[in-house]
Design an enzyme around this catalytic site. Structure first.
Site, PDB file in Angstrom:
ATOM      1  N   CYS A 189      63.664  65.081  23.012  1.00  0.00           N
ATOM      2  CA  CYS A 189      64.163  64.570  24.297  1.00  0.00           C
ATOM      3  C   CYS A 189      63.494  65.245  25.493  1.00  0.00           C
ATOM      4  O   CYS A 189      63.688  64.819  26.632  1.00  0.00           O
ATOM      5  CB  CYS A 189      65.670  64.740  24.390  1.00  0.00           C
ATOM      6  SG  CYS A 189      66.525  63.630  23.264  1.00  0.00           S
ATOM      7  N   ASN A 211      71.298  57.639  25.886  1.00  0.00           N
ATOM      8  CA  ASN A 211      70.198  58.607  25.774  1.00  0.00           C
ATOM      9  C   ASN A 211      68.948  57.857  25.300  1.00  0.00           C
ATOM     10  O   ASN A 211      68.866  57.471  24.132  1.00  0.00           O
ATOM     11  CB  ASN A 211      70.594  59.703  24.787  1.00  0.00           C
ATOM     12  CG  ASN A 211      69.522  60.762  24.623  1.00  0.00           C
ATOM     13  OD1 ASN A 211      68.402  60.594  25.111  1.00  0.00           O
ATOM     14  ND2 ASN A 211      69.851  61.822  23.923  1.00  0.00           N
ATOM     15  N   HIS A 217      68.110  65.509  31.783  1.00  0.00           N
ATOM     16  CA  HIS A 217      68.076  64.628  30.608  1.00  0.00           C
ATOM     17  C   HIS A 217      69.481  64.052  30.398  1.00  0.00           C
ATOM     18  O   HIS A 217      70.478  64.750  30.577  1.00  0.00           O
ATOM     19  CB  HIS A 217      67.632  65.424  29.383  1.00  0.00           C
ATOM     20  CG  HIS A 217      67.734  64.647  28.115  1.00  0.00           C
ATOM     21  ND1 HIS A 217      67.207  63.379  27.995  1.00  0.00           N
ATOM     22  CD2 HIS A 217      68.336  64.932  26.923  1.00  0.00           C
ATOM     23  CE1 HIS A 217      67.468  62.935  26.784  1.00  0.00           C
ATOM     24  NE2 HIS A 217      68.147  63.846  26.114  1.00  0.00           N
TER      25      HIS A 217
HETATM   26  O1  UT7 Z   1      69.263  64.469  23.413  1.00  0.00           O
HETATM   27  C1  UT7 Z   1      68.930  65.393  22.414  1.00  0.00           C
HETATM   28  C2  UT7 Z   1      69.900  66.494  22.393  1.00  0.00           C
HETATM   29  N1  UT7 Z   1      71.184  66.027  21.964  1.00  0.00           N
HETATM   30  C3  UT7 Z   1      72.276  66.396  22.635  1.00  0.00           C
HETATM   31  O2  UT7 Z   1      72.209  67.040  23.646  1.00  0.00           O
HETATM   32  C4  UT7 Z   1      73.622  66.021  22.014  1.00  0.00           C
HETATM   33  C5  UT7 Z   1      74.564  67.202  22.073  1.00  0.00           C
HETATM   34  N2  UT7 Z   1      75.829  66.951  21.417  1.00  0.00           N
HETATM   35  C6  UT7 Z   1      76.772  66.105  21.924  1.00  0.00           C
HETATM   36  O3  UT7 Z   1      76.546  65.460  22.933  1.00  0.00           O
HETATM   37  C7  UT7 Z   1      78.110  66.035  21.241  1.00  0.00           C
HETATM   38  O4  UT7 Z   1      78.232  67.099  20.330  1.00  0.00           O
HETATM   39  C8  UT7 Z   1      78.377  64.677  20.505  1.00  0.00           C
HETATM   40  C9  UT7 Z   1      78.522  63.576  21.512  1.00  0.00           C
HETATM   41  C10 UT7 Z   1      77.241  64.367  19.546  1.00  0.00           C
HETATM   42  C11 UT7 Z   1      79.677  64.776  19.701  1.00  0.00           C
HETATM   43  O5  UT7 Z   1      80.758  65.122  20.572  1.00  0.00           O
HETATM   44  P1  UT7 Z   1      81.706  66.363  20.224  1.00  0.00           P
HETATM   45  O6  UT7 Z   1      82.720  66.412  21.275  1.00  0.00           O
HETATM   46  O7  UT7 Z   1      80.835  67.573  20.030  1.00  0.00           O
HETATM   47  O8  UT7 Z   1      82.385  65.886  18.881  1.00  0.00           O
HETATM   48  P2  UT7 Z   1      82.396  66.567  17.442  1.00  0.00           P
HETATM   49  O9  UT7 Z   1      81.119  66.296  16.729  1.00  0.00           O
HETATM   50  O10 UT7 Z   1      82.854  68.004  17.547  1.00  0.00           O
HETATM   51  O11 UT7 Z   1      83.563  65.751  16.760  1.00  0.00           O
HETATM   52  C12 UT7 Z   1      84.922  65.849  17.200  1.00  0.00           C
HETATM   53  C13 UT7 Z   1      85.755  64.813  16.458  1.00  0.00           C
HETATM   54  C14 UT7 Z   1      85.524  64.793  14.965  1.00  0.00           C
HETATM   55  O12 UT7 Z   1      86.761  64.492  14.347  1.00  0.00           O
HETATM   56  P3  UT7 Z   1      87.668  65.648  13.694  1.00  0.00           P
HETATM   57  O13 UT7 Z   1      86.801  66.305  12.659  1.00  0.00           O
HETATM   58  O14 UT7 Z   1      88.011  66.562  14.830  1.00  0.00           O
HETATM   59  O15 UT7 Z   1      88.822  64.887  13.148  1.00  0.00           O
HETATM   60  C15 UT7 Z   1      84.576  63.639  14.755  1.00  0.00           C
HETATM   61  O16 UT7 Z   1      84.690  63.074  13.478  1.00  0.00           O
HETATM   62  O17 UT7 Z   1      85.378  63.507  16.929  1.00  0.00           O
HETATM   63  C16 UT7 Z   1      85.066  62.677  15.815  1.00  0.00           C
HETATM   64  N3  UT7 Z   1      84.061  61.716  16.233  1.00  0.00           N
HETATM   65  C17 UT7 Z   1      84.375  60.519  16.739  1.00  0.00           C
HETATM   66  N4  UT7 Z   1      85.547  59.914  16.971  1.00  0.00           N
HETATM   67  C18 UT7 Z   1      85.520  58.676  17.495  1.00  0.00           C
HETATM   68  C19 UT7 Z   1      82.708  61.859  16.210  1.00  0.00           C
HETATM   69  N5  UT7 Z   1      82.127  60.736  16.692  1.00  0.00           N
HETATM   70  C20 UT7 Z   1      83.135  59.900  17.021  1.00  0.00           C
HETATM   71  C21 UT7 Z   1      83.170  58.610  17.571  1.00  0.00           C
HETATM   72  N6  UT7 Z   1      84.383  58.036  17.808  1.00  0.00           N
HETATM   73  N7  UT7 Z   1      82.051  57.933  17.899  1.00  0.00           N
END
Ligand code: UT7
Length: 329
Positions: free
Chosen positions: A116, A286, A256
């Site tokens: 990215c 993104n 970004h």
């Molecule tokens: O561009 C290149 C660099 N990339 C980035 O900068 C991305 C950086 N990371 C992020 O932006 C975030 O970590 C994400 C958007 C990818 C994920 O968000 P998060 O708040 O970190 O969520 P998480 O992965 O910690 O998941 C929290 C919960 C999980 O459920 P449990 O285990 O707490 O029950 C996931 O299964 O949210 C759940 N979850 C969702 N729920 C509904 C993950 N994706 C989804 C979804 N809809 N789409």
């Protein structure tokens, strides 16, 4: 002899028509508009649906528009630098395919893959070709058909990415505008958190890699998130301190567009108010190497000569960095 600066003299884009909304995604995987808006800040993203069109198609459209807008003939271009993680093919470089499509015949081109941070690294690299006097007209294009490497059964990844292209023209000037300073960093240890498992020389495509869905983006979101916030903030602070730029001197932060919460955390730490931060993630998601030039294109009419822009990114590699640009028109 006065120093040659690389100034941006034009910006254009190409965004495909099809809009993939959060409502449509909610019918594909177990997610909701509310979750995506709260956790990422994306409402919709554009997708290039045509199976026979790829990143070079969008890149060439953006470059064609840029040539027309800047009144430049294709034969005047010395160098095309393309940033992409979704090249049309492993080789040749997508830059060469774009150049062929728009009739650029008198120059050279190659691709940069810095995740990215691709556009940021490409802008820094291209500016050196101008500053040394080797090139007079350079196009830097970021183009991504991210939808080809997104698993639309993986709810943790599929809401994030969109397809688009955008391009800038770089030219020399002896006036003190354009790319003023750059700081780039990478740490290959970060590869464990964000990568594409198969398709390269380590794991060439096989029936097994396809069955295991290893040609899609693999991301450990929270680990990437933590690094993105800290590293984008620290590199921007370092660049500003190095150049004596105070918060009030920054007219625009161009971050970004990976997650609205990342952008807010970084800019709040920097003390830059939201009205001086370019954010369009809600419309495009993104778009990897296209996010920064897509912002410049959307805000172009609001920019004034002499405005101080700080561009900052974080991406796969890990790669991150910041560039200070003084807007030249
Ligand atoms: O561009 C290149 C660099 N990339 C980035 O900068 C991305 C950086 N990371 C992020 O932006 C975030 O970590 C994400 C958007 C990818 C994920 O968000 P998060 O708040 O970190 O969520 P998480 O992965 O910690 O998941 C929290 C919960 C999980 O459920 P449990 O285990 O707490 O029950 C996931 O299964 O949210 C759940 N979850 C969702 N729920 C509904 C993950 N994706 C989804 C979804 N809809 N789409």
């Amino acid at each position: 002899m006065s120093k040659i600066h690389a100034i941006i003299t034009g910006v254009e884009s190409f965004v495909p028509d099809y809009i993939l909304t959060n409502e449509e995604l909610s019918r594909m995987v177990d997610t909701s508009d509310e979750w995506i808006m709260t956790r990422i800040g994306i409402k919709e993203r554009h997708i290039l649906k045509d199976k026979d069109k790829a990143s070079s198609y969008m890149g060439a459209k953006a470059v064609e528009r840029l040539l027309a807008k800047t009144n430049t003939k294709p034969e005047e271009i010395d160098f095309v630098l393309c940033a992409t993680v979704t090249p049309d093919m492993q080789f040749p470089a997508t830059a060469n395919i774009i150049a062929d499509k728009v009739g650029i015949k008198n120059g050279f081109g190659y691709d940069i893959n810095a995740g990215c941070s691709g556009f940021l690294f490409a802008l820094a690299s291209a500016s050196k070709w101008i500053e040394t006097g080797s090139c007079k007209k350079v196009i830097v294009v970021g183009t991504e058909k991210m939808s080809t490497i997104v698993n639309y059964e993986d709810r943790a990844v599929c809401p994030i990415f969109g397809d688009a292209a955008a391009a800038i023209m770089l030219e020399p000037s002896t006036e003190p505008y354009g790319v003023m300073d750059c700081l780039l960093r990478s740490d290959g240890m970060g590869r464990k958190h964000l990568h594409q498992k198969a398709g390269g020389s380590l794991k060439p495509p096989t029936h097994e890699t396809i069955d295991a869905k290893e040609h899609y983006i693999y991301q450990e979101g929270p680990a990437v998130y933590k690094h993105a916030v800290i590293d984008m903030y620290e590199i921007t602070k370092e660049l500003c301190e190095k150049n004596g730029l105070k918060t009030e001197d920054i007219n625009w932060v161009v971050p970004h567009q990976a997650n609205k919460r990342i952008i807010d955390s970084v800019t709040q730490r920097l003390g830059v108010p939201p009205e001086r931060v370019m954010i369009n993630i809600h419309k495009y998601g993104n778009t990897t190497s296209a996010t920064l030039p897509l912002c410049l294109w959307e805000w172009e009419k609001q920019l004034k000569k002499g405005d101080n822009l700080i561009l900052t990114t974080f991406g796969a590699g890990f790669t991150w960095g910041a560039i200070w640009v003084k807007w030249a028109y």
